[in-house]
Enzyme design. Structure first.
Site, PDB file in Angstrom:
ATOM      1  N   HIS A 100      -6.658  -3.904 -11.126  1.00 56.76           N
ATOM      2  CA  HIS A 100      -7.134  -4.803 -10.076  1.00 56.76           C
ATOM      3  C   HIS A 100      -7.970  -5.918 -10.725  1.00 56.76           C
ATOM      4  O   HIS A 100      -8.803  -5.640 -11.581  1.00 56.76           O
ATOM      5  CB  HIS A 100      -7.998  -4.002  -9.091  1.00 56.76           C
ATOM      6  CG  HIS A 100      -8.452  -4.800  -7.908  1.00 56.76           C
ATOM      7  ND1 HIS A 100      -7.658  -4.999  -6.797  1.00 56.76           N
ATOM      8  CD2 HIS A 100      -9.605  -5.464  -7.678  1.00 56.76           C
ATOM      9  CE1 HIS A 100      -8.314  -5.744  -5.928  1.00 56.76           C
ATOM     10  NE2 HIS A 100      -9.495  -6.040  -6.431  1.00 56.76           N
ATOM     11  N   ILE A 113       0.858  -1.187   0.000  1.00 61.57           N
ATOM     12  CA  ILE A 113       0.000   0.000   0.000  1.00 61.57           C
ATOM     13  C   ILE A 113       0.893   1.236   0.000  1.00 61.57           C
ATOM     14  O   ILE A 113       1.848   1.318   0.776  1.00 61.57           O
ATOM     15  CB  ILE A 113      -0.948  -0.028   1.217  1.00 61.57           C
ATOM     16  CG1 ILE A 113      -1.928  -1.191   1.038  1.00 61.57           C
ATOM     17  CG2 ILE A 113      -1.692   1.301   1.371  1.00 61.57           C
ATOM     18  CD1 ILE A 113      -2.771  -1.477   2.256  1.00 61.57           C
TER      19      ILE A 113
HETATM   20  C1  GRF Z   1      -2.678  -8.634 -12.101  1.00 64.04           C
HETATM   21  O1  GRF Z   1      -3.596  -9.652 -12.236  1.00 64.04           O
HETATM   22  C2  GRF Z   1      -3.292  -7.422 -11.462  1.00 64.04           C
HETATM   23  O2  GRF Z   1      -4.667  -7.341 -11.624  1.00 64.04           O
HETATM   24  C3  GRF Z   1      -2.988  -7.604 -10.000  1.00 64.04           C
HETATM   25  O3  GRF Z   1      -1.753  -8.263  -9.951  1.00 64.04           O
HETATM   26  C4  GRF Z   1      -1.583  -9.026 -11.134  1.00 64.04           C
HETATM   27  C5  GRF Z   1      -0.211  -8.722 -11.668  1.00 64.04           C
HETATM   28  O4  GRF Z   1       0.173  -9.612 -12.653  1.00 64.04           O
HETATM   29  N1  GRF Z   1      -3.001  -6.330  -9.328  1.00 64.04           N
HETATM   30  P1  GRF Z   1       1.507  -9.363 -13.474  1.00 64.04           P
HETATM   31  O5  GRF Z   1       2.648  -9.255 -12.465  1.00 64.04           O
HETATM   32  O6  GRF Z   1       1.344  -8.096 -14.269  1.00 64.04           O
HETATM   33  O7  GRF Z   1       1.673 -10.559 -14.351  1.00 64.04           O
END
Ligand code: GRF
Length: 196
Positions: A110, A93
């Site tokens: 997200h 955070i």
């Molecule tokens: C994604 O699914 C995003 O929604 C979440 O964390 C994941 C990151 O995946 N916040 P990556 O590291 O970009 O493959």
């Protein structure tokens, strides 16, 4: 054409970072990744290295506290002329000291249709457990209220009866990978900061 300078915060695999790096290879794409910051060693840093993008790990242990860590990260991003910060799988955070300096210039991706499954690190398993028929992904502006900032865009993904966390994650991430570069492109054509 001056292109929007993007800093990406990561903690994991970096597949969303990779799509932004690839989008920026097109000289007509109006944004490019100029700095990658991580809170730990992670595969995303290797992707930045392969693309010859500046990168730095801001491990909490290097600093007296979270505020000092986030201030150092903000300073580094500013030194690289970053105009937009993208949280792409960043799992810490952000302190107010950071969000204040980049107010209206930080976005997050997200893996749910916010406000559903806000403030959780396991939004995908929660979607399966709760039995919803659809979930998805959301790109929103980051404020001090975790996952509550203004929503910029969403994509819907059906939850199938036989879905596992892995199969659902795969389809959600496919949507993330097509959505994120579109939103960043749109922001590049807007006046920053975004309304928060
Ligand atoms: C994604 O699914 C995003 O929604 C979440 O964390 C994941 C990151 O995946 N916040 P990556 O590291 O970009 O493959």
């Amino acid at each position: 054409m001056s292109r929007l300078r993007v800093g990406v915060l990561v903690s994991g695999r970096g597949s969303n970072l990779q799509v932004l790096i690839e989008a920026g290879r097109d000289p007509f794409y109006p944004a490019r990744v100029v700095m990658v910051c991580a809170n730990r060693e992670c595969p995303a840093l290797d992707l930045a290295k392969k693309a010859s993008i500046s990168r730095e790990v801001f491990r909490l242990a290097r600093f007296p506290d979270r505020k000092a860590r986030d201030l150092a990260m903000a300073r580094t991003l500013q030194q690289h002329g970053v105009e937009l910060v993208v949280c792409a799988g960043y799992d810490a955070i952000l302190e107010h000291a950071f969000t204040r300096q980049f107010a209206g210039r930080i976005i997050n991706i997200h893996p749910s249709l916010l406000p559903e499954f806000a403030g959780t690190m396991d939004a995908i398993s929660r979607a399966i457990e709760s039995g919803v028929a659809e979930t998805g992904c959301t790109v929103h502006v980051v404020t001090d209220d975790v996952d509550q900032g203004p929503i910029l865009a969403q994509r819907r993904v059906e939850v199938r009866p036989d879905d596992t966390v892995e199969s659902l994650r795969e389809r959600i991430q496919a949507e993330e990978h097509s959505l994120l570069p579109v939103v960043v492109k749109r922001i590049a054509g807007q006046v920053l900061p975004l309304p928060v």
